[in-house]
Design an enzyme around this catalytic site. Structure first.
Site, PDB file in Angstrom:
ATOM      1  N   ARG A 193       0.806  -1.201   0.112  1.00 29.38           N
ATOM      2  CA  ARG A 193       0.289  -0.020   0.054  1.00 29.38           C
ATOM      3  C   ARG A 193       0.767   1.418   0.099  1.00 29.38           C
ATOM      4  NH1 ARG A 193      -3.126  -3.615  -0.003  1.00 29.38           N
ATOM      5  NH2 ARG A 193      -2.045  -3.958  -1.766  1.00 29.38           N
ATOM      6  N   CYS A 241     -10.568  -0.461   3.123  1.00 28.36           N
ATOM      7  CA  CYS A 241      -9.916  -0.771   4.320  1.00 28.36           C
ATOM      8  C   CYS A 241      -9.416   0.537   5.101  1.00 28.36           C
ATOM      9  CB  CYS A 241      -8.629  -1.774   4.151  1.00 28.36           C
ATOM     10  SG  CYS A 241      -9.376  -3.521   3.791  1.00 28.36           S
ATOM     11  N   GLU A 317      -4.893   3.351   6.717  1.00 27.97           N
ATOM     12  CA  GLU A 317      -4.460   3.392   5.281  1.00 27.97           C
ATOM     13  C   GLU A 317      -5.218   4.450   4.440  1.00 27.97           C
ATOM     14  OE1 GLU A 317      -5.039  -0.423   3.443  1.00 27.97           O
ATOM     15  OE2 GLU A 317      -5.666   0.522   1.537  1.00 27.97           O
TER      16      GLU A 317
HETATM   17  C1  LIG Z   1     -15.440  -0.110  -1.673  1.00 28.23           C
HETATM   18  C2  LIG Z   1     -13.992  -0.054  -2.048  1.00 28.23           C
HETATM   19  C3  LIG Z   1     -13.058  -1.025  -1.633  1.00 28.23           C
HETATM   20  C4  LIG Z   1     -11.797  -0.942  -2.063  1.00 28.23           C
HETATM   21  N1  LIG Z   1     -11.062  -1.754  -1.977  1.00 28.23           N
HETATM   22  C5  LIG Z   1      -9.782  -1.839  -2.030  1.00 28.23           C
HETATM   23  C6  LIG Z   1      -8.826  -2.959  -2.405  1.00 28.23           C
HETATM   24  O1  LIG Z   1      -9.196  -4.093  -2.633  1.00 28.23           O
HETATM   25  N2  LIG Z   1      -7.223  -2.780  -2.427  1.00 28.23           N
HETATM   26  C7  LIG Z   1      -6.760  -1.307  -2.230  1.00 28.23           C
HETATM   27  O2  LIG Z   1      -5.483  -1.282  -2.458  1.00 28.23           O
HETATM   28  N3  LIG Z   1      -7.589  -0.372  -2.084  1.00 28.23           N
HETATM   29  C8  LIG Z   1      -9.012  -0.260  -1.949  1.00 28.23           C
HETATM   30  N4  LIG Z   1      -9.881   0.573  -1.648  1.00 28.23           N
HETATM   31  C9  LIG Z   1      -9.288   1.990  -1.582  1.00 28.23           C
HETATM   32  C10 LIG Z   1      -9.083   2.591  -2.881  1.00 28.23           C
HETATM   33  O3  LIG Z   1      -9.674   2.121  -4.031  1.00 28.23           O
HETATM   34  C11 LIG Z   1      -7.642   2.946  -3.455  1.00 28.23           C
HETATM   35  O4  LIG Z   1      -6.652   3.377  -2.337  1.00 28.23           O
HETATM   36  C12 LIG Z   1      -7.487   3.836  -4.590  1.00 28.23           C
HETATM   37  O5  LIG Z   1      -6.313   3.592  -5.175  1.00 28.23           O
HETATM   38  C13 LIG Z   1      -7.670   5.117  -4.148  1.00 28.23           C
HETATM   39  O6  LIG Z   1      -7.613   5.831  -5.432  1.00 28.23           O
HETATM   40  P1  LIG Z   1      -8.215   7.322  -5.712  1.00 28.23           P
HETATM   41  O7  LIG Z   1      -8.116   7.644  -7.084  1.00 28.23           O
HETATM   42  O8  LIG Z   1      -9.730   7.174  -5.336  1.00 28.23           O
HETATM   43  O9  LIG Z   1      -7.493   8.135  -4.510  1.00 28.23           O
HETATM   44  P2  LIG Z   1      -7.761   9.216  -3.643  1.00 28.23           P
HETATM   45  O10 LIG Z   1      -8.677   8.608  -2.513  1.00 28.23           O
HETATM   46  O11 LIG Z   1      -8.583  10.322  -4.500  1.00 28.23           O
HETATM   47  O12 LIG Z   1      -6.512   9.707  -3.201  1.00 28.23           O
HETATM   48  C14 LIG Z   1      -5.922   8.872  -2.253  1.00 28.23           C
HETATM   49  C15 LIG Z   1      -4.386   9.429  -2.020  1.00 28.23           C
HETATM   50  O13 LIG Z   1      -3.708   9.400  -3.142  1.00 28.23           O
HETATM   51  C16 LIG Z   1      -3.199  10.761  -3.698  1.00 28.23           C
HETATM   52  N5  LIG Z   1      -3.716  10.732  -5.114  1.00 28.23           N
HETATM   53  C17 LIG Z   1      -4.708  10.252  -5.798  1.00 28.23           C
HETATM   54  N6  LIG Z   1      -4.288  10.547  -7.174  1.00 28.23           N
HETATM   55  C18 LIG Z   1      -2.901  11.051  -7.221  1.00 28.23           C
HETATM   56  C19 LIG Z   1      -2.093  11.685  -8.361  1.00 28.23           C
HETATM   57  N7  LIG Z   1      -2.415  11.600  -9.518  1.00 28.23           N
HETATM   58  N8  LIG Z   1      -1.044  12.181  -8.121  1.00 28.23           N
HETATM   59  C20 LIG Z   1      -0.526  12.305  -6.681  1.00 28.23           C
HETATM   60  N9  LIG Z   1      -1.437  11.743  -5.522  1.00 28.23           N
HETATM   61  C21 LIG Z   1      -2.432  11.246  -5.989  1.00 28.23           C
HETATM   62  C22 LIG Z   1      -4.440  11.571  -3.027  1.00 28.23           C
HETATM   63  O14 LIG Z   1      -3.755  12.945  -2.682  1.00 28.23           O
HETATM   64  C23 LIG Z   1      -4.439  10.967  -1.529  1.00 28.23           C
HETATM   65  O15 LIG Z   1      -3.296  11.096  -0.877  1.00 28.23           O
HETATM   66  C24 LIG Z   1     -11.264   0.472  -1.875  1.00 28.23           C
HETATM   67  C25 LIG Z   1     -12.283   1.460  -1.482  1.00 28.23           C
HETATM   68  C26 LIG Z   1     -13.384   1.338  -1.768  1.00 28.23           C
HETATM   69  C27 LIG Z   1     -14.279   2.724  -1.379  1.00 28.23           C
END
Ligand SMILES: Cc1cc2nc3c(=O)[nH]c(=O)nc-3n(C[C@H](O)[C@H](O)[C@H](O)COP(=O)(O)OP(=O)(O)OC[C@H]3O[C@@H](n4cnc5c(N)ncnc54)[C@H](O)[C@@H]3O)c2cc1C
Length: 326
Positions: A193, A241, A317
């Site tokens: 992660r 998570c 996380e």
């Molecule tokens: C129902 C559900 C199930 C999930 N299952 C999983 C799973 O199985 N495994 C898992 O690992 N995660 C899981 N997640 C968490 C999530 O999907 C991941 O962490 C995902 O990668 C977040 O991406 P995001 O674009 O939504 O980031 P955001 O939530 O928008 O941002 C998260 C972080 O990343 C940074 N960030 C985002 N984009 C960029 C960029 N382009 N440049 C620099 N920084 C950036 C943000 O500033 C922030 O600090 C789940 C979430 C939900 C709601």
């Protein structure tokens, strides 16, 4: 260059003045006092003083450089799937890469191998469907993970069947001065992660993929997605998570944070409108009307109770944003 100002601008909001001046000649869409919480998977939380959507890489570079020069904090919003925006809201600039310039997808095929180049704002669910249709395998272990490519790379999103880093080949990052650099996967210290990305904004990433029979690929994808949906409260408002799986000091292996929460008897525990999911104890979910404050309070209680019960301090996380420098 033109500035497309969103009509949601409200008079007298805190975003007017210095920060808005940073943007006046740029090709960006601006939304003052944007309801950021609604853009997260929790569907609750505070506002952003200024939400900015650059329409080009050049606009993003100039914006980033000016913000750095004027000491204005910049936060990057992806799909909001791993994010809690505290009810107090967020200061400075929140940048979204939800413009076409950051959602491009290119496929390069070369015999038995292939690669894709995806903009950081590209949606991961959409990418999965596009790869399935194109018969390109190698990323299906990310089936069912919401968010953007940028978020997946930064968080090194993944699960039982693998993570984002395993198929990553390069990542393009813009630093605080607006300069772009391409980093090879081998130079990144990716771990569980944690994408190991140098500080900055991920703008693009390339991945190794393999031509695969589309029907076989679709079947595998559906199996993995169904497996995930059967174990997680997918329809609930959550950010996946809440805590990382901690390392067991004796074995050196990671243990399930959900199991530790469950063993502490916390499934179903409530704080206001927030509760520990009875389906998966590492998911903190929210009833309609629940607040970010409820989620944050619940997460604190869970940390304290697991520490009491098993002596393990859980590490979050999910990223929390509030009114302080990023
Ligand atoms: C129902 C559900 C199930 C999930 N299952 C999983 C799973 O199985 N495994 C898992 O690992 N995660 C899981 N997640 C968490 C999530 O999907 C991941 O962490 C995902 O990668 C977040 O991406 P995001 O674009 O939504 O980031 P955001 O939530 O928008 O941002 C998260 C972080 O990343 C940074 N960030 C985002 N984009 C960029 C960029 N382009 N440049 C620099 N920084 C950036 C943000 O500033 C922030 O600090 C789940 C979430 C939900 C709601």
């Amino acid at each position: 260059m033109s500035m497309a100002t969103n009509s949601k601008s409200s008079p007298g909001n805190r975003a007017e003045g210095r920060d808005a001046m940073l943007l006046s000649d740029l090709d960006v869409t601006v939304e003052p006092m944007a309801d950021l919480g609604q853009r997260t998977w929790f569907k609750t939380g505070g506002r952003a003083d200024l939400l900015v959507t650059p329409q080009s890489v050049e606009a993003l570079a100039t914006l980033t450089r000016r913000a750095w020069h004027d000491d204005v904090p910049v936060r990057l919003l992806g799909g909001g799937a791993n994010l809690l925006v505290l009810d107090e809201g967020v200061d400075g600039l929140v940048v979204s890469l939800d413009a076409p310039a950051f959602r491009l997808l290119q496929v390069e095929r070369g015999g038995a191998s292939a690669s894709i180049r995806a903009g950081a704002g590209h949606d991961l669910f959409a990418l999965m469907h596009e790869l399935n249709r194109a018969g390109l395998g190698g990323l299906e272990h990310l089936a069912g993970i919401p968010g953007t490519i940028g978020g997946a790379v930064v968080m090194n999103a993944g699960g039982t069947y693998g993570d984002t880093a395993q198929a990553l080949t390069t990542v393009e990052v813009m630093d605080a001065r607006g300069d772009l650099a391409i980093h090879e996967r081998a130079s990144l210290e990716c771990s569980y992660r944690h994408g190991g990305i140098p500080s900055g904004i991920v703008t693009r990433a390339t991945f190794r993929v393999e031509p695969t029979d589309p029907a076989t690929l679709r079947k595998k994808f559906q199996e993995l997605f169904s497996w995930k949906k059967s174990r997680q409260p997918f329809a609930a408002s959550s950010a996946g998570c809440m805590f990382k799986n901690p390392i067991d000091p004796l074995s050196g292996a990671r243990v399930s944070a959900g199991l530790l929460i469950d063993r502490a008897g916390l499934k179903g525990l409530r704080s206001g409108g927030a509760y520990v999911s009875p389906v998966h104890a590492n998911f903190m979910a929210l009833d309609a009307g629940g607040t970010a404050t409820d989620i944050a309070a619940l997460a604190n209680v869970v940390v304290a109770r697991v520490l009491d019960h098993s002596g393990v301090r859980l590490e979050r996380e999910v990223v929390f944003w509030g009114r302080h420098p990023a």
